[in-house]
Scaffold this motif. Structure first.
Motif, PDB file in Angstrom:
ATOM      1  N   ASP A 210       0.828  -1.220   0.000  1.00  0.00           N
ATOM      2  CA  ASP A 210       0.000   0.000   0.000  1.00  0.00           C
ATOM      3  C   ASP A 210       0.857   1.263   0.000  1.00  0.00           C
ATOM      4  O   ASP A 210       0.489   2.260  -0.621  1.00  0.00           O
ATOM      5  CB  ASP A 210      -0.946   0.024   1.206  1.00  0.00           C
ATOM      6  CG  ASP A 210      -2.263  -0.670   0.908  1.00  0.00           C
ATOM      7  OD1 ASP A 210      -2.557  -0.920  -0.273  1.00  0.00           O
ATOM      8  OD2 ASP A 210      -3.004  -0.938   1.875  1.00  0.00           O
ATOM      9  N   ILE A 211       1.992   1.217   0.669  1.00  0.00           N
ATOM     10  CA  ILE A 211       2.889   2.382   0.685  1.00  0.00           C
ATOM     11  C   ILE A 211       3.497   2.583  -0.707  1.00  0.00           C
ATOM     12  O   ILE A 211       3.528   3.701  -1.230  1.00  0.00           O
ATOM     13  CB  ILE A 211       3.980   2.233   1.771  1.00  0.00           C
ATOM     14  CG1 ILE A 211       3.319   2.296   3.156  1.00  0.00           C
ATOM     15  CG2 ILE A 211       5.058   3.297   1.624  1.00  0.00           C
ATOM     16  CD1 ILE A 211       4.248   1.969   4.310  1.00  0.00           C
TER      17      ILE A 211
ATOM     18  N   LYS B 216       2.213   1.559  -3.499  1.00  0.00           N
ATOM     19  CA  LYS B 216       1.089   1.976  -4.361  1.00  0.00           C
ATOM     20  C   LYS B 216       0.839   3.475  -4.220  1.00  0.00           C
ATOM     21  O   LYS B 216       0.667   4.181  -5.222  1.00  0.00           O
ATOM     22  CB  LYS B 216      -0.171   1.198  -3.991  1.00  0.00           C
ATOM     23  CG  LYS B 216      -1.406   1.647  -4.754  1.00  0.00           C
ATOM     24  CD  LYS B 216      -2.678   1.158  -4.105  1.00  0.00           C
ATOM     25  CE  LYS B 216      -2.866   1.911  -2.811  1.00  0.00           C
ATOM     26  NZ  LYS B 216      -4.084   1.690  -2.109  1.00  0.00           N
ATOM     27  N   ASN B 217       0.852   3.977  -2.997  1.00  0.00           N
ATOM     28  CA  ASN B 217       0.627   5.409  -2.777  1.00  0.00           C
ATOM     29  C   ASN B 217       1.731   6.256  -3.402  1.00  0.00           C
ATOM     30  O   ASN B 217       1.454   7.308  -3.993  1.00  0.00           O
ATOM     31  CB  ASN B 217       0.486   5.712  -1.286  1.00  0.00           C
ATOM     32  CG  ASN B 217      -0.799   5.149  -0.703  1.00  0.00           C
ATOM     33  OD1 ASN B 217      -1.760   4.894  -1.420  1.00  0.00           O
ATOM     34  ND2 ASN B 217      -0.813   4.927   0.598  1.00  0.00           N
ATOM     35  N   ARG B 218       2.969   5.801  -3.264  1.00  0.00           N
ATOM     36  CA  ARG B 218       4.082   6.530  -3.899  1.00  0.00           C
ATOM     37  C   ARG B 218       3.914   6.538  -5.414  1.00  0.00           C
ATOM     38  O   ARG B 218       4.084   7.563  -6.072  1.00  0.00           O
ATOM     39  CB  ARG B 218       5.432   5.902  -3.532  1.00  0.00           C
ATOM     40  CG  ARG B 218       5.888   6.147  -2.131  1.00  0.00           C
ATOM     41  CD  ARG B 218       7.355   5.761  -1.882  1.00  0.00           C
ATOM     42  NE  ARG B 218       7.716   4.406  -2.287  1.00  0.00           N
ATOM     43  CZ  ARG B 218       8.598   4.124  -3.265  1.00  0.00           C
ATOM     44  NH1 ARG B 218       9.211   5.082  -3.931  1.00  0.00           N
ATOM     45  NH2 ARG B 218       8.879   2.865  -3.567  1.00  0.00           N
TER      46      ARG B 218
ATOM     47  N   SER C  76      -0.167  10.971 -10.545  1.00  0.00           N
ATOM     48  CA  SER C  76      -0.919  12.227 -10.398  1.00  0.00           C
ATOM     49  C   SER C  76      -0.137  13.381 -11.002  1.00  0.00           C
ATOM     50  O   SER C  76      -0.705  14.235 -11.697  1.00  0.00           O
ATOM     51  CB  SER C  76      -1.210  12.517  -8.925  1.00  0.00           C
ATOM     52  OG  SER C  76      -2.119  11.579  -8.415  1.00  0.00           O
TER      53      SER C  76
ATOM     54  N   ASN D 270       1.130   6.186  -7.139  1.00  0.00           N
ATOM     55  CA  ASN D 270      -0.008   7.033  -7.506  1.00  0.00           C
ATOM     56  C   ASN D 270       0.345   8.515  -7.438  1.00  0.00           C
ATOM     57  O   ASN D 270      -0.211   9.312  -8.203  1.00  0.00           O
ATOM     58  CB  ASN D 270      -1.230   6.713  -6.644  1.00  0.00           C
ATOM     59  CG  ASN D 270      -1.954   5.473  -7.138  1.00  0.00           C
ATOM     60  OD1 ASN D 270      -1.837   5.082  -8.286  1.00  0.00           O
ATOM     61  ND2 ASN D 270      -2.713   4.850  -6.251  1.00  0.00           N
ATOM     62  N   GLN D 271       1.266   8.881  -6.564  1.00  0.00           N
ATOM     63  CA  GLN D 271       1.726  10.275  -6.536  1.00  0.00           C
ATOM     64  C   GLN D 271       2.466  10.601  -7.828  1.00  0.00           C
ATOM     65  O   GLN D 271       2.276  11.656  -8.416  1.00  0.00           O
ATOM     66  CB  GLN D 271       2.619  10.538  -5.318  1.00  0.00           C
ATOM     67  CG  GLN D 271       3.111  11.970  -5.217  1.00  0.00           C
ATOM     68  CD  GLN D 271       1.970  12.978  -5.142  1.00  0.00           C
ATOM     69  OE1 GLN D 271       1.109  12.876  -4.281  1.00  0.00           O
ATOM     70  NE2 GLN D 271       1.944  13.951  -6.049  1.00  0.00           N
TER      71      GLN D 271
ATOM     72  N   ASP E  46      -6.632  -0.021  -7.715  1.00  0.00           N
ATOM     73  CA  ASP E  46      -6.364   1.223  -7.000  1.00  0.00           C
ATOM     74  C   ASP E  46      -5.274   2.069  -7.658  1.00  0.00           C
ATOM     75  O   ASP E  46      -4.913   3.125  -7.136  1.00  0.00           O
ATOM     76  CB  ASP E  46      -5.945   0.922  -5.552  1.00  0.00           C
ATOM     77  CG  ASP E  46      -7.022   0.181  -4.782  1.00  0.00           C
ATOM     78  OD1 ASP E  46      -8.217   0.421  -5.049  1.00  0.00           O
ATOM     79  OD2 ASP E  46      -6.660  -0.638  -3.920  1.00  0.00           O
TER      80      ASP E  46
END
Length: 175
Positions: A97-98, A100-102, A108, A104-105, A133
């Motif tokens: 999840d970490i 994935k968040n990086r 973006s 996705n940043q 996601d």
């Protein structure tokens, strides 16, 4: 007037591509071409590569090597339509999840910069768990054991993979 400018920019872009600027990688000289023909380049390709000295080291390295070779071939095949970004690396021990968040940043920022499509290429099946996601399209391919394959067969194997990738990319672009 705007139509003539667009036509002129396309001609410059085609001329640049013909002068050896036949790639679009994350390097300064390729970005000069990109800046001149930004409206034609709409896809970011990001290889997802695990990094770790623990666990099955050779398998981890093999995944990265395979995806790097394949990503470079994708970039060569789709020159003028994609930019091959530097690999997104993550530790095998990193919480998915970490990572994935990086990731996705990153995407973006690319979307804000005008990219219409972001495509991730990986051999790490764990990304399939978070595929829904992601701010982009995930292409997962099993690693081919290139280490033990003669050079002439490597090319055939890669060409077979590219045939599949051409179809996948086309489907993504048509959505």
């Amino acid at each position: 007037m705007a139509k003539n400018r667009k036509k002129e920019m396309k001609m410059i872009f085609v001329q640049q591509m013909g002068k050896g600027a036949d790639k679009m990688k994350w390097i300064t000289k390729d970005m000069d071409v990109y800046l001149q023909a930004k409206e034609y380049v709409d896809t970011a390709v990001i290889p997802l590569i695990p990094v770790s000295l623990e666990g099955n080291l050779k398998n981890t390295v093999s995944m990265g090597e395979f995806i790097t070779i394949l990503s470079n071939e994708v970039e060569r095949q789709f020159k003028g339509r994609i930019i091959l970004f530097p690999a997104f690396t993550y530790s095998n021990g990193e919480v998915l999840d970490i990572a994935k968040n990086r990731l996705n940043q990153w995407t973006s920022d690319l979307i804000s910069g005008g990219m219409k499509h972001t495509i991730f290429i990986t051999s790490d099946s764990s990304w399939k768990q978070v595929e829904a996601d992601l701010n982009g399209s995930l292409i997962w391919l099993p690693t081919l054991p290139l280490e033990y394959v003669e050079e002439k067969y490597k090319q055939t194997m890669l060409q077979d993979q590219m045939k599949q990738l051409v179809t996948l990319f086309t489907n993504i672009w048509q959505r």
